[in-house]
Design a protein around this motif. Sequence first.
Motif, PDB file in Angstrom:
ATOM      1  N   ARG A 196       1.019  -1.169   0.238  1.00  0.00           N
ATOM      2  CA  ARG A 196       0.100  -0.257   0.050  1.00  0.00           C
ATOM      3  C   ARG A 196       0.857   1.322  -0.127  1.00  0.00           C
ATOM      4  NH1 ARG A 196      -1.632   4.336   0.283  1.00  0.00           N
ATOM      5  NH2 ARG A 196      -1.789   3.734  -1.979  1.00  0.00           N
ATOM      6  N   MET A 197       0.980   1.913  -1.330  1.00  0.00           N
ATOM      7  CA  MET A 197       1.890   2.884  -1.292  1.00  0.00           C
ATOM      8  C   MET A 197       1.487   4.098  -2.285  1.00  0.00           C
ATOM      9  SD  MET A 197       5.468   0.727  -1.860  1.00  0.00           S
ATOM     10  CE  MET A 197       6.581   2.087  -1.378  1.00  0.00           C
ATOM     11  N   GLY A 198       1.999   5.106  -2.135  1.00  0.00           N
ATOM     12  CA  GLY A 198       1.396   6.183  -3.219  1.00  0.00           C
ATOM     13  C   GLY A 198       0.126   6.581  -2.855  1.00  0.00           C
ATOM     14  N   ALA A 199      -0.262   7.674  -3.766  1.00  0.00           N
ATOM     15  CA  ALA A 199      -1.613   8.196  -3.649  1.00  0.00           C
ATOM     16  C   ALA A 199      -2.284   8.333  -5.030  1.00  0.00           C
ATOM     17  CB  ALA A 199      -1.554   9.546  -3.126  1.00  0.00           C
ATOM     18  N   SER A 200      -3.509   7.654  -5.104  1.00  0.00           N
ATOM     19  CA  SER A 200      -4.151   7.947  -6.453  1.00  0.00           C
ATOM     20  C   SER A 200      -5.588   7.821  -6.146  1.00  0.00           C
ATOM     21  CB  SER A 200      -3.830   6.510  -7.395  1.00  0.00           C
ATOM     22  OG  SER A 200      -4.193   5.287  -6.536  1.00  0.00           O
ATOM     23  N   ASP A 201      -6.279   8.269  -7.093  1.00  0.00           N
ATOM     24  CA  ASP A 201      -7.890   8.402  -7.343  1.00  0.00           C
ATOM     25  C   ASP A 201      -8.468   7.941  -8.616  1.00  0.00           C
ATOM     26  OD1 ASP A 201      -7.502  10.527  -8.780  1.00  0.00           O
ATOM     27  OD2 ASP A 201      -8.035  11.950  -7.274  1.00  0.00           O
ATOM     28  N   SER A 202      -9.828   7.920  -8.493  1.00  0.00           N
ATOM     29  CA  SER A 202     -10.591   7.433  -9.677  1.00  0.00           C
ATOM     30  C   SER A 202     -11.567   8.448  -9.791  1.00  0.00           C
ATOM     31  CB  SER A 202     -10.887   6.276  -9.816  1.00  0.00           C
ATOM     32  OG  SER A 202     -11.619   5.790 -11.015  1.00  0.00           O
ATOM     33  N   ILE A 203     -11.704   9.629 -10.419  1.00  0.00           N
ATOM     34  CA  ILE A 203     -12.761  10.631 -10.640  1.00  0.00           C
ATOM     35  C   ILE A 203     -13.890  10.051 -11.134  1.00  0.00           C
ATOM     36  CG2 ILE A 203     -13.488  12.975 -11.192  1.00  0.00           C
ATOM     37  CD1 ILE A 203     -10.468  13.491 -10.835  1.00  0.00           C
ATOM     38  N   GLN A 204     -13.540   9.106 -12.116  1.00  0.00           N
ATOM     39  CA  GLN A 204     -14.595   8.730 -13.011  1.00  0.00           C
ATOM     40  C   GLN A 204     -15.444   7.880 -12.364  1.00  0.00           C
ATOM     41  OE1 GLN A 204     -11.630   8.782 -13.925  1.00  0.00           O
ATOM     42  NE2 GLN A 204     -11.039   9.704 -15.666  1.00  0.00           N
ATOM     43  N   GLN A 205     -15.035   6.980 -11.236  1.00  0.00           N
ATOM     44  CA  GLN A 205     -15.693   6.033 -10.543  1.00  0.00           C
ATOM     45  C   GLN A 205     -16.186   6.720  -9.300  1.00  0.00           C
ATOM     46  OE1 GLN A 205     -13.460   2.468 -10.092  1.00  0.00           O
ATOM     47  NE2 GLN A 205     -13.194   2.257 -12.312  1.00  0.00           N
ATOM     48  N   GLY A 206     -15.856   7.929  -8.950  1.00  0.00           N
ATOM     49  CA  GLY A 206     -16.244   8.700  -7.620  1.00  0.00           C
ATOM     50  C   GLY A 206     -15.442   8.093  -6.441  1.00  0.00           C
ATOM     51  N   ILE A 207     -14.304   7.734  -6.651  1.00  0.00           N
ATOM     52  CA  ILE A 207     -13.176   7.326  -5.586  1.00  0.00           C
ATOM     53  C   ILE A 207     -12.429   8.289  -5.394  1.00  0.00           C
ATOM     54  CG2 ILE A 207     -11.640   5.426  -4.987  1.00  0.00           C
ATOM     55  CD1 ILE A 207     -13.179   3.456  -6.909  1.00  0.00           C
ATOM     56  N   SER A 208     -12.416   8.663  -4.054  1.00  0.00           N
ATOM     57  CA  SER A 208     -11.282   9.727  -3.486  1.00  0.00           C
ATOM     58  C   SER A 208      -9.826   8.941  -3.531  1.00  0.00           C
ATOM     59  CB  SER A 208     -11.888  10.266  -2.346  1.00  0.00           C
ATOM     60  OG  SER A 208     -11.919   9.282  -1.295  1.00  0.00           O
ATOM     61  N   THR A 209      -9.208   9.713  -3.054  1.00  0.00           N
ATOM     62  CA  THR A 209      -7.761   9.282  -2.655  1.00  0.00           C
ATOM     63  C   THR A 209      -7.611   8.349  -1.320  1.00  0.00           C
ATOM     64  OG1 THR A 209      -6.859  11.182  -3.641  1.00  0.00           O
ATOM     65  CG2 THR A 209      -5.103   9.899  -2.336  1.00  0.00           C
ATOM     66  N   PHE A 210      -8.473   9.055  -0.543  1.00  0.00           N
ATOM     67  CA  PHE A 210      -8.378   8.019   0.725  1.00  0.00           C
ATOM     68  C   PHE A 210      -9.105   6.805   0.785  1.00  0.00           C
ATOM     69  CE2 PHE A 210      -9.941   7.970   5.179  1.00  0.00           C
ATOM     70  CZ  PHE A 210      -8.925   7.646   6.012  1.00  0.00           C
ATOM     71  N   PHE A 211     -10.425   6.880   0.024  1.00  0.00           N
ATOM     72  CA  PHE A 211     -11.172   5.907  -0.072  1.00  0.00           C
ATOM     73  C   PHE A 211     -10.274   4.747  -0.977  1.00  0.00           C
ATOM     74  CE2 PHE A 211     -14.026   3.044  -2.536  1.00  0.00           C
ATOM     75  CZ  PHE A 211     -14.948   2.713  -1.664  1.00  0.00           C
ATOM     76  N   GLU A 212      -9.523   4.882  -1.858  1.00  0.00           N
ATOM     77  CA  GLU A 212      -8.650   4.199  -2.689  1.00  0.00           C
ATOM     78  C   GLU A 212      -7.670   3.671  -1.792  1.00  0.00           C
ATOM     79  OE1 GLU A 212      -7.179   1.940  -5.889  1.00  0.00           O
ATOM     80  OE2 GLU A 212      -9.065   3.223  -5.853  1.00  0.00           O
ATOM     81  N   GLU A 213      -7.099   4.285  -0.912  1.00  0.00           N
ATOM     82  CA  GLU A 213      -5.967   3.919   0.162  1.00  0.00           C
ATOM     83  C   GLU A 213      -6.592   2.955   1.023  1.00  0.00           C
ATOM     84  OE1 GLU A 213      -3.252   6.187   3.482  1.00  0.00           O
ATOM     85  OE2 GLU A 213      -4.357   7.382   1.909  1.00  0.00           O
ATOM     86  N   LEU A 214      -7.632   3.077   1.649  1.00  0.00           N
ATOM     87  CA  LEU A 214      -8.134   2.149   2.417  1.00  0.00           C
ATOM     88  C   LEU A 214      -8.961   0.874   1.862  1.00  0.00           C
ATOM     89  CD1 LEU A 214     -10.370   4.320   4.962  1.00  0.00           C
ATOM     90  CD2 LEU A 214      -8.002   3.601   5.125  1.00  0.00           C
ATOM     91  N   THR A 215      -9.344   0.920   0.512  1.00  0.00           N
ATOM     92  CA  THR A 215      -9.738  -0.134  -0.454  1.00  0.00           C
ATOM     93  C   THR A 215      -8.281  -1.093  -0.293  1.00  0.00           C
ATOM     94  OG1 THR A 215     -11.425   1.074  -1.293  1.00  0.00           O
ATOM     95  CG2 THR A 215     -10.513  -1.044  -2.520  1.00  0.00           C
ATOM     96  N   GLU A 216      -7.294  -0.482  -0.831  1.00  0.00           N
ATOM     97  CA  GLU A 216      -6.140  -1.333  -1.003  1.00  0.00           C
ATOM     98  C   GLU A 216      -5.883  -1.841   0.521  1.00  0.00           C
ATOM     99  OE1 GLU A 216      -3.168   1.169  -2.708  1.00  0.00           O
ATOM    100  OE2 GLU A 216      -4.324   1.588  -4.597  1.00  0.00           O
ATOM    101  N   ALA A 217      -5.758  -1.161   1.438  1.00  0.00           N
ATOM    102  CA  ALA A 217      -5.496  -1.536   2.865  1.00  0.00           C
ATOM    103  C   ALA A 217      -6.602  -2.949   3.108  1.00  0.00           C
ATOM    104  CB  ALA A 217      -5.588  -0.652   3.961  1.00  0.00           C
ATOM    105  N   SER A 218      -7.781  -2.880   2.977  1.00  0.00           N
ATOM    106  CA  SER A 218      -8.777  -3.657   3.207  1.00  0.00           C
ATOM    107  C   SER A 218      -8.454  -4.939   2.589  1.00  0.00           C
ATOM    108  CB  SER A 218     -10.259  -3.002   2.718  1.00  0.00           C
ATOM    109  OG  SER A 218     -11.048  -4.194   3.083  1.00  0.00           O
ATOM    110  N   GLN A 219      -8.009  -4.797   0.949  1.00  0.00           N
ATOM    111  CA  GLN A 219      -7.753  -6.136   0.377  1.00  0.00           C
ATOM    112  C   GLN A 219      -6.495  -6.873   0.979  1.00  0.00           C
ATOM    113  OE1 GLN A 219      -7.185  -4.720  -3.550  1.00  0.00           O
ATOM    114  NE2 GLN A 219      -9.309  -4.463  -3.923  1.00  0.00           N
ATOM    115  N   ILE A 220      -5.640  -5.970   1.522  1.00  0.00           N
ATOM    116  CA  ILE A 220      -4.421  -6.741   2.203  1.00  0.00           C
ATOM    117  C   ILE A 220      -4.759  -7.536   3.486  1.00  0.00           C
ATOM    118  CG2 ILE A 220      -2.193  -6.293   3.127  1.00  0.00           C
ATOM    119  CD1 ILE A 220      -2.003  -4.001   1.289  1.00  0.00           C
ATOM    120  N   LEU A 221      -5.677  -6.619   4.160  1.00  0.00           N
ATOM    121  CA  LEU A 221      -5.925  -7.319   5.350  1.00  0.00           C
ATOM    122  C   LEU A 221      -6.959  -8.612   5.128  1.00  0.00           C
ATOM    123  CD1 LEU A 221      -7.197  -4.191   7.424  1.00  0.00           C
ATOM    124  CD2 LEU A 221      -5.191  -5.674   7.882  1.00  0.00           C
ATOM    125  N   HIS A 222      -7.588  -8.721   4.132  1.00  0.00           N
ATOM    126  CA  HIS A 222      -8.384  -9.858   3.889  1.00  0.00           C
ATOM    127  C   HIS A 222      -7.602 -11.110   3.327  1.00  0.00           C
ATOM    128  CE1 HIS A 222     -11.945  -7.187   4.528  1.00  0.00           C
ATOM    129  NE2 HIS A 222     -12.432  -8.236   4.780  1.00  0.00           N
TER     130      HIS A 222
END
Length: 771
Positions: A482-508
């Motif tokens: 989980r590194m760096g900062a990125s977002d997806s404006i087209q999908q309505g995903i903020s930088t922080f949401f993307e960050e926590l989504t990646e962290a969630s996938q790792i935790l699972h």
Amino acid sequence: MAMPELPIQALALTIRYLRDFGFERIVGSTASFRPISSNFEMSLSANALHQLEVVLANNSDGSSEGSLFQVMNHTCTAYGSRLFKHWVTHPLCDRNSISARLDAVSEIAESMGSYKGSQVEMELGVENHSDAFRQSELSEVMSSVLTMLGKSLDVQRGISRIFHRTSTAAEFIGVIHAILTSGKQLQKLYVESDAGYGASQPKNVKSALLRRLISTAASPTVMGHAVKLLSSLNKDAADQGDMLNLFISCTNQFPEIGRGRMAVQLAKEKLDLLIVQYRKQLGVRNLEFMSVSGKTHMIELPADLRVPSNWVKVSSTKRTIRYHPPEVLAALDELLLAKEELAVACRTTWDNFLMSFGKYYPQFQAAVQALAALDCLHSLAILSRNENYVRPVFVHDDEPSQIRISSGRHPVLESILGDNFVPNDTELHADGEYCQIVTGPNMGGKSCYIRQVALIAIMAQVGSFVPASLVKMHVLDGIYSRMGASDSIQQGISTFFEELTEASQILHNCSSRSLVIVDELGRGTSTYDGVAIAYATLQYFLKQKKCIVLFVTHYPKILDIQKEFKSSVGAYHVSYLTSQKPLEITESESISSADKLCHEEVTFLYKLVRGASDKSFGLNVAKLAQLPASCIARAAVMAAKLESEVSERLGSKEGRLIKVSSQNENLDHSSELSEFCKEQDFADLAKACHKVLFYMSALNDVEPVNMLCSMKNARDIASKSIDHTRDMLPLSFIPTKRRREVGFNDYKSSYHPITMPRSLEKSTYNTFGEN
């Protein structure tokens, strides 16, 4: 190939669908099938491949320069490069398979070095150099084969085009000839056994993987098929695109072409007989057919010579006229028809010839895959020899998870910086310290260090030697980042949401055999939320998953987790040196002389050492980014003021705690109660009273969040204390008015046992702030 029932059903439906388009042969052969097992290949997500810059494109300019694949790739062939990319993106998880690759790479690398040594021995006249010379033959033969294949066609795509009947004759001959030539050269590594040619084995090759690949690439069966296929075709005709003369030995092997060629020959002979007839008829001994402007078999005669009236005039000059007699026209029609029938027979025969290749396709596909694997192993050997890498050591599967790296180096940055790169050590063990919290200044090398550990692990499980002086590790089942900062404006995903989504996938998905690297989790939100999420995530890794973790952060509060996991978590920082330099402030700046500060210049040492860093030196990065000097000066002043305010605030808070504790009656009463508990040997209750004392004093905290937490904690402690002491409480601690309300007498002993009614419990709760 044995497959479970469900995949067989899915494959059957796929073949039935493709049959409507004539493409069922694409999946009709099992030569390209291979089992997919999570126990055989490491789990590397697309996100990890991107953040670690493993393949395709780097994160700076999008080019392949600076990627791990680009640094490691020394393959000679296109299909070898494609397989090598698959190896890099799908590292192995099977210890025996990794060891097999390492053995093969080691043997090839030794053969490269031994050849030079044997030359020196020959020059010095050393007699016992024959074994080393024969060992170097492995490197020479492999280098010769791969160089030849690199200059030829893409063999892997070529046999696929042959299998799907889209190949030209020239491509067919080029592909089969390349496979045959490579097999003949690899036969130099063979030694004949008593059982004959079919039982021969590669000589002077110790690696079992190398022996198997060489035997497959130089298979006598494949070479026999290649000779048979090439013997049927005319190479010169194939190069010229002449399909009519492409096939050889048509009488027995291709009877349709034989009959077609016979018909063409008879039509030509008939025309030859006609010219003899016209010589006699016209009395011109040297009469011949001539061709002009695409018109063939014309008879040219003087303009004054009379000819039969049924001859067709084709063209003329001042002195001559060219004719087509009716018999010639009829013979030409027969010749044209025979050639068309021959062309149809040739196309049909070519299509059937390519169709018949399907029965040889699995053997040729296996041979090409073996050649690609040899190219990859040769590439890894070149890498280890040129870069002075070492062979990694893998512990047994029953041993605890561990990663030990001595003088580890970043493979990509080392290729750029050379000897200027600063190596670092890594020591992680499941039975000891398996988590490192890395702090330090911005741009000090934190991210480089954790990426370095991950890339070394990937290289090791690919089967490559690694950039270090020693590597000892267990086989990882996955690397999560989980590194760096990125977002997806087209999908309505903020930088922080993307960050926590990646962290969630790792935790699972991670396990105790995984490596997790996290870089500045929680920076996309407020400080309180960011610290809380980062702390909770790290605690989950350590407590629930117990995986190896490299955690980079700028939050000092995260280091408090060491108290909970004393021997499992270590604090580290990238070292640096600082020097004081006055800030350059322009005259136009309205900054008082008292506010003028010194600027700390930072010299990065890039060496990981124990201990935490108390500063991040953000202003230094601002200077490197060339922010205006006035902006940096103002930021330095504001930073100093904020730091001063926080220090004063902490000091005043301590003073208020002391003052409140000396003036508050309830605190005195709590102290008295604490002394009583000590006398009655209620040690736990005494500790609880001290905690109540602290939390009550914290009610005057200016921070609403801290005050709310203090109130809740005080309420919980009071509740537990009441339940613990309801059987023994001195009446003197119950107010007189309250004792009358609940039915107790003043004259009773101060140590009379009582049972505290619920109304008293409720009033006690209200004392600590419950509504």
